[in-house]
Design a protein around this motif. Sequence first.
Motif, short mmCIF file in Angstrom:
data_model
loop_
_atom_site.label_atom_id
_atom_site.label_comp_id
_atom_site.label_asym_id
_atom_site.label_seq_id
_atom_site.Cartn_x
_atom_site.Cartn_y
_atom_site.Cartn_z
N VAL A 28 36.90 39.83 37.52
CA VAL A 28 38.19 39.91 38.21
C VAL A 28 38.21 41.11 39.14
N LYS A 29 37.73 42.23 38.66
CA LYS A 29 37.69 43.46 39.48
C LYS A 29 36.78 43.30 40.70
N LEU A 90 44.93 44.38 36.36
CA LEU A 90 43.65 44.99 36.73
C LEU A 90 43.65 45.52 38.16
N GLU A 91 44.67 45.15 38.96
CA GLU A 91 44.80 45.70 40.30
C GLU A 91 45.42 47.10 40.27
N ILE A 216 32.04 34.03 41.61
CA ILE A 216 32.79 34.71 40.55
C ILE A 216 33.72 33.73 39.84
N PHE A 217 34.41 32.87 40.60
CA PHE A 217 35.29 31.87 39.98
C PHE A 217 34.50 30.99 39.01
N THR A 256 34.69 47.86 28.60
CA THR A 256 34.74 49.26 29.03
C THR A 256 33.35 49.78 29.39
N ILE A 257 32.36 49.42 28.58
CA ILE A 257 30.98 49.83 28.87
C ILE A 257 30.50 49.22 30.18
N LEU A 258 30.76 47.91 30.36
CA LEU A 258 30.36 47.24 31.60
C LEU A 258 31.07 47.86 32.81
N ALA A 259 32.35 48.19 32.65
CA ALA A 259 33.11 48.80 33.75
C ALA A 259 32.53 50.16 34.14
#
Length: 302
Positions: A28-29, A90-91, A216-217, A256-259
């Motif tokens: 999404v980000k 998330l925005e 991504i979709f 969180t780790i992936l981000a």
Amino acid sequence: MHNQGPPIHPYLALFIGVTAVSTSAIFVKLSTAPASVIATYRLAFTVLLMTPFMASRVAEFRRIRARDAWFCTASGVFLAFHFIFWFTSLEYTTVASSVVLVALQPIFAFIGTFIFFGERLTLRSVIGALLAIAGSIVISWGDFASSGSALWGDLLAIIAAVMVTVYYLFGQNVRQRLSLMAYTYFVYGIATVTLFLYDFALARPLAGYPTEDWLIFLALALFPTLMGHTIFNGILKWVSTSVVSTSILGEPVGATILAYFILGEEIRSFQWLGGSIILLGIYVFLKNSPNKRKKAKQPRSA
């Protein structure tokens, strides 16, 4: 004749499922599309991918009672708005804050079952719920101190958790009479229609996005939706619901780790503290909740 065992070790399957759902917020980000459009195509692609497997369910759909159809419709509408609120959050706030606040869903679920179904909680489960709420206050206070918009994102994430809770409450009764595949297909279809109507009402563009967005979709439909939750639902044959429910707490950790590695999002001290308190609280809550049935509702939608 011996019962057929799982194709892979159940705990390896759970690890794969948690990893799959942890990608949701990251995708999404990475997308440039509006939140509602991302949600629309995530579910639209999911429905399209499920359609070839639904031919054998036609007779089951014809037997659905009017009351169950209305409940499935309500469930789909609330699922649609869960995605709208969560993806929009998330925005404004970080992946770490958003995913851990959406993870409060089990707390809201048992509040709902207490109010509507009279389900009682143990003292330890209440303590766990209070811990989780305290952790959410820590995160919200920290985000408020750093950015007003981040606090708005936190609020949207909490509303998203409430929306997905109502989605489960409507589906809880229907799932006793409808198979998982039929119920999921019906609800995802209603959610997709709801999201398309929402996009039209707000004049959200449904075309003109770069190839990366369309990929991504599709990835959102394949990984967190079909792969992640299909594994969770399938593994219930070999492990208890409490194990699956507790393992899903790995999603905020994985996301969180992936981000951190993919998006470069730093994890602040108040997020570490608040997130840890929330996860501890939800763990205590799930371990001590009175509902230990082998079969249960689907895991939440990530």
